[in-house]
Design a protein around this motif. Structure first.
Motif, short mmCIF file in Angstrom:
data_model
loop_
_atom_site.label_atom_id
_atom_site.label_comp_id
_atom_site.label_asym_id
_atom_site.label_seq_id
_atom_site.Cartn_x
_atom_site.Cartn_y
_atom_site.Cartn_z
N UNK A 152 0.85 -1.19 0.00
CA UNK A 152 0.00 0.00 0.00
C UNK A 152 0.88 1.24 0.00
N UNK A 153 0.60 2.15 -0.92
CA UNK A 153 1.36 3.39 -0.98
C UNK A 153 0.67 4.42 -0.10
N UNK A 154 1.45 5.06 0.76
CA UNK A 154 0.90 6.07 1.65
C UNK A 154 1.71 7.35 1.52
N UNK A 155 1.06 8.46 1.73
CA UNK A 155 1.72 9.76 1.68
C UNK A 155 2.04 10.22 3.08
N UNK A 156 3.18 10.85 3.22
CA UNK A 156 3.56 11.43 4.50
C UNK A 156 3.29 12.94 4.44
N UNK A 157 2.32 13.44 5.17
CA UNK A 157 2.00 14.88 5.10
C UNK A 157 3.16 15.77 5.51
#
Length: 179
Positions: A152-157
């Motif tokens: 799963x690709x997740x973004x780091x704010x």
């Protein structure tokens, strides 16, 4: 419901059982509980059950294999429950003679208002304790089922905010093409 061969029919029979329980609450002059039971269980929970049952590919033969082997235990538990109901409903302390009849209620009586008054005055601490236990259970369920997946690709704010214009935009100078 238990003896239905089709799982969808069993879920629909459970809906009927919930409607019957709501009718019993209505007969006991607990209209709020009857409406809440029908709205919550029939309106939400059973719709979810029906979706799950209809989407699963259930092997009926495998489910029916152990039915007759558990029948004596189920019959014994059913007889015990029936005996308990006879003892409770037949005793003078728990009988239906203590349930107020409609003529005994004063004008303008609301069982919903009375339920709210009792819940937030006499039983406020058990109510708050139950809400805390349910909140902890909900957080525990989320924590137990939360998994980090590598796919799963997740973004780091934090990385998105810390970026500068020069890191993202690159101006390229190109010669014009001739036709």
């Amino acid at each position: 419901m238990i003896t239905a061969k089709n799982p969808v029919h069993a879920a629909l029979f459970l809906v009927l059982a919930f409607f019957s329980a709501g009718g019993i609450w209505m007969l006991l002059h607990a209209e709020f509980l009857a409406i809440a039971l029908v709205m919550v269980y029939v309106g939400a929970v059973m719709v979810l059950f029906l979706f799950v049952v209809m989407m699963l590919d259930i092997n009926l033969e495998r489910i029916r294999q152990g039915f007759w082997s558990y029948l004596p235990i189920g019959a014994l538990i059913g007889i015990l429950m029936l005996a308990e109901m006879v003892v409770v409903l037949g005793s003078r302390y728990f009988g239906l003679e203590h349930v107020p009849q409609p003529a005994e209620f004063p004008a303008g009586y609301s069982n919903t208002k009375e339920l709210g008054r009792l819940l937030y005055t006499d039983y406020v601490y058990p109510f708050e304790l139950a809400s805390i236990v349910l909140l902890v259970a909900m957080i525990a369920a989320v924590a137990l089922t939360l998994r980090k997946r590598k796919s799963v690709k997740a973004l780091d704010p934090a990385k998105q905010i810390a970026v500068k214009r020069d890191d993202r935009v690159r101006i390229v100078s190109m010669d014009a093409e001739k036709k």
